[in-house]
Design an enzyme around this catalytic site. Structure first.
Site, short mmCIF file in Angstrom:
data_model
loop_
_atom_site.label_atom_id
_atom_site.label_comp_id
_atom_site.label_asym_id
_atom_site.label_seq_id
_atom_site.Cartn_x
_atom_site.Cartn_y
_atom_site.Cartn_z
N HIS A 99 0.84 -1.20 0.00
CA HIS A 99 0.00 0.00 0.00
C HIS A 99 0.88 1.25 0.00
CE1 HIS A 99 -2.89 3.05 1.11
NE2 HIS A 99 -3.84 2.20 0.70
N GLU A 170 -4.00 1.75 -7.49
CA GLU A 170 -4.41 2.88 -6.65
C GLU A 170 -3.46 4.05 -6.90
OE1 GLU A 170 -6.65 1.82 -2.81
OE2 GLU A 170 -4.54 1.51 -2.42
P1 PGA Z 1 -9.73 5.94 -0.12
O1 PGA Z 1 -8.52 4.94 0.21
O2 PGA Z 1 -10.89 5.12 -0.58
O3 PGA Z 1 -9.99 6.64 1.20
O4 PGA Z 1 -9.23 6.88 -1.18
C1 PGA Z 1 -8.19 3.88 -0.62
C2 PGA Z 1 -6.92 3.23 -0.12
O5 PGA Z 1 -6.00 3.93 0.32
O6 PGA Z 1 -6.81 1.99 -0.14
#
Ligand code: PGA
Length: 258
Positions: A99, A170
């Site tokens: 992450h 992401e």
């Molecule tokens: P968010 O986070 O939905 O608050 O943008 C997603 C993540 O960091 O996995």
């Protein structure tokens, strides 16, 4: 069936609150056969949540639990760390690795993430491998950045093992905790998915069909207003939701409308 992953991050600060969010989600999951739901709470709550899950096992097939991190060794002198086997023994089925917040604040690099992925797979966990560029530059360097993240993270992984890996795209600029965050657009995501599939096909040349089957999910400011746009993107298999996954009503709304 799409997979909806709830990343609670370092929230909530109280066990009772964690259990009440989980109870709510579990009830939702009982009435929902449209998605597979994975709740990823902080380590501290895994034991209590997994006990609840085991109690109700027969009703709760659609809800699974996952962790947000692990160490790469099985056991030993690694103060403060948690091994993937401990997580597996705690009924965790999934694990989020790589992450961007861990890359940023804990200095996790591609090599560490690769070791963690291998250890997690060996322990029998399904890996949600997060990748995503920090920013978009006009010269398109972010494509190389993403390519390197994927190649390094999956270094030494066999095509067979891809079955237990989900790639979570992401883009860091889209994650709600970041300043000026905004969700990606469906059009752009569609292009990024094609790009990611191409990288995977190149890495796993000779086993392209396995590479094509790998699930890709999207995360970054997903909410009840925009989630459908992302789920409609061809080849997107689900969503990784941060902030809104702690709000049971928001999540319920999403699940009901899938
Ligand atoms: P968010 O986070 O939905 O608050 O943008 C997603 C993540 O960091 O996995």
């Amino acid at each position: 069936m799409p997979i909806i992953i709830a990343n609670w991050k370092m929230n909530p600060s109280d066990l009772n609150e964690a259990l009440s969010i989980f109870d709510f989600m579990e009830r939702e999951a009982e009435n929902n056969n449209k998605a597979e739901i994975v709740i990823c709470p902080p380590f501290m709550y895994l034991s209590a949540i997994s006990a609840k899950l085991l109690e109700k096992k027969e009703n709760a097939n659609n809800i699974k639990i996952g962790a947000q991190n692990c160490f790469w060794e099985k056991d030993g002198a690694y103060t403060g760390e948690i091994s993937p086997i401990m997580l597996r023994n705690m009924s965790c089925e999934y694990i989020i690795l790589g992450h961007s917040e861990r890359r940023e604040y804990l200095n996790e690099d591609d090599k560490m993430i690769n070791k963690k992925i291998k250890a997690a797979l060996e322990a029998g966990l399904k890996v949600i491998f997060c990748v995503g560029e920090k920013k978009r530059d006009e010269s398109g360097n972010y494509f190389n950045f993403l390519k390197k993240q994927i190649e390094s993270g999956l270094y030494g992984i066999s095509a067979q093992e891809l079955e237990n890996i989900i790639v979570a795209y992401e883009p860091v600029w889209a994650i709600s905790a970041n300043k000026n965050a905004r969700a990606d657009t469906a059009e752009d995501l569609a292009k990024m998915v094609i790009f990611i599939k191409k990288i995977l096909a190149d890495i796993f040349a000779g086993a392209e069909n396995k590479a094509q089957e790998i699930k890709i999910i999207y995360g970054g400011s997903v909410n009840k207003e925009n989630f459908k746009d992302f789920l409609y993107v061809p080849e997107i298999s689900g969503l990784l939701i941060g902030a809104d996954s702690l709000n049971p009503e928001e999540l319920k709304n999403i699940l009901k409308n899938i």
